[in-house]
Design an enzyme around this catalytic site. Structure first.
Site, PDB file in Angstrom:
ATOM      1  CD  GLU A 123      21.471 -45.680  57.753  1.00 20.10           C
ATOM      2  OE1 GLU A 123      20.687 -46.635  57.958  1.00 20.10           O
ATOM      3  OE2 GLU A 123      21.859 -44.944  58.656  1.00 20.10           O
ATOM      4  CG  ASN A 164      17.108 -47.188  59.218  1.00 19.46           C
ATOM      5  OD1 ASN A 164      17.612 -48.308  59.309  1.00 19.46           O
ATOM      6  ND2 ASN A 164      17.834 -46.111  59.000  1.00 19.46           N
ATOM      7  CG  HIS A 194      20.660 -49.863  59.066  1.00 17.78           C
ATOM      8  ND1 HIS A 194      21.213 -48.756  59.671  1.00 17.78           N
ATOM      9  CD2 HIS A 194      20.736 -50.856  59.996  1.00 17.78           C
ATOM     10  CE1 HIS A 194      21.607 -49.088  60.889  1.00 17.78           C
ATOM     11  NE2 HIS A 194      21.321 -50.342  61.114  1.00 17.78           N
ATOM     12  CG  ASP A 207      28.678 -52.129  59.838  1.00 18.15           C
ATOM     13  OD1 ASP A 207      29.229 -52.836  60.709  1.00 18.15           O
ATOM     14  OD2 ASP A 207      27.453 -51.935  59.796  1.00 18.15           O
TER      15      ASP A 207
HETATM   16  P1  PGA Z   1      21.326 -53.723  67.057  1.00 19.42           P
HETATM   17  O1  PGA Z   1      21.674 -52.995  65.707  1.00 19.42           O
HETATM   18  O2  PGA Z   1      21.782 -55.114  66.937  1.00 19.42           O
HETATM   19  O3  PGA Z   1      22.118 -52.957  68.093  1.00 19.42           O
HETATM   20  O4  PGA Z   1      19.835 -53.601  67.248  1.00 19.42           O
HETATM   21  C1  PGA Z   1      21.325 -53.623  64.512  1.00 19.42           C
HETATM   22  C2  PGA Z   1      21.685 -52.714  63.366  1.00 19.42           C
HETATM   23  O5  PGA Z   1      21.587 -51.487  63.498  1.00 19.42           O
HETATM   24  O6  PGA Z   1      22.048 -53.230  62.305  1.00 19.42           O
END
Ligand code: PGA
Length: 241
Positions: free
Chosen positions: A143, A136, A138, A67
């Site tokens: 999302e 959440n 994702h 992404d």
């Molecule tokens: P993080 O993010 O590794 O900073 O916890 C993971 C994500 O949001 O996919």
């Protein structure tokens, strides 16, 4: 799903790096799917270490990232491209022409999603995709929603994601509201998936992803349907597994 719960972040990172290293050694023109965020930083550190010890050669490896924020240029310090340069790309011998990410500043977002989707197809798909998980549920920026997005899309970020990512920006208003992401179908087409989670705050969501119902409300739960997924967590994140 293969579940591996290890002691801490360092061990999680090294286990993940070993799996990626094996892929690089097995197939020198592998397509690696990479991720950003706090979770994979240690994995990149281990891979860089392997490279410095001359165990790995990335010259013919290709990379695609999950992404990228919409609207941020590659040189913006919060762009995922910038993150990747700092944490991985500039430390190994990947060829710039083999590094692929959505272009945050693309003029036409619709066209950019089509371009990136076709590009991944033209590489023959992803051999091994690394994934983090959002609070959440994702994966990438897929999302919680009423449906799974299929291929690459430009999505609206949820409030919870905007807040989680605001730690990297001066204030919450600076967090881009949209992002490009591989869709759930793109991720599911990868031959192998590696899902990483560390820290107590990921405990409930990783449990839901692994054991909960498969639902578009917890996008990572779809990974239960993939035939070749390894989940690696530290003890804190894996306490309920
Ligand atoms: P993080 O993010 O590794 O900073 O916890 C993971 C994500 O949001 O996919």
């Amino acid at each position: 799903m293969k579940l591996i719960v290890v002691k801490d972040y360092e061990e999680m990172s090294c286990r993940a790096a070993r799996i990626i290293a094996a892929q690089v050694l097995k197939k020198s023109d592998s397509v690696l799917g990479l991720a950003t965020g706090s979770t994979p930083i240690g994995t990149y550190r281990c891979l860089i270490e392997f490279y410095r010890k001359k165990l790995l050669d990335f010259r013919t490896i290709k990379t695609v990232n999950l992404d990228e924020y919409h609207g941020l240029s590659q040189t913006h310090p919060q762009s995922f491209r910038f993150f990747m340069e700092e944490n991985f790309f500039q430390h190994v011998n990947l060829r710039t022409s083999n590094i692929h990410m959505p272009e945050g500043k693309a003029v036409d977002p619709e066209q950019e999603t089509v371009r990136y989707g076709k590009l991944i197809d033209s590489l023959g798909g992803i051999d091994l995709q690394m994934l983090g998980i959002g609070l959440n549920g994702h994966i990438g920026f897929n999302e919680p929603d009423d449906t799974f997005s299929r291929t690459v899309t430009c999505v609206e970020l949820t409030q919870s994601t905007i807040e989680a990512y605001s730690r990297f920006f001066e204030n919450t208003d600076d967090v881009p509201r949209r992002a490009y992401t591989m869709g759930i179908a793109t991720i599911m087409q990868a031959k192998e998936l590696l899902l990483l989670a560390s820290g107590a705050e990921k405990r409930e969501i990783i449990q839901q992803a692994v054991y909960g119902p498969i639902t578009t409300r917890v996008p990572a739960s779809v990974l239960q349907l993939h035939p070749n997924v390894t989940v690696i967590t530290d003890e804190s994140a894996g306490a309920l597994l």
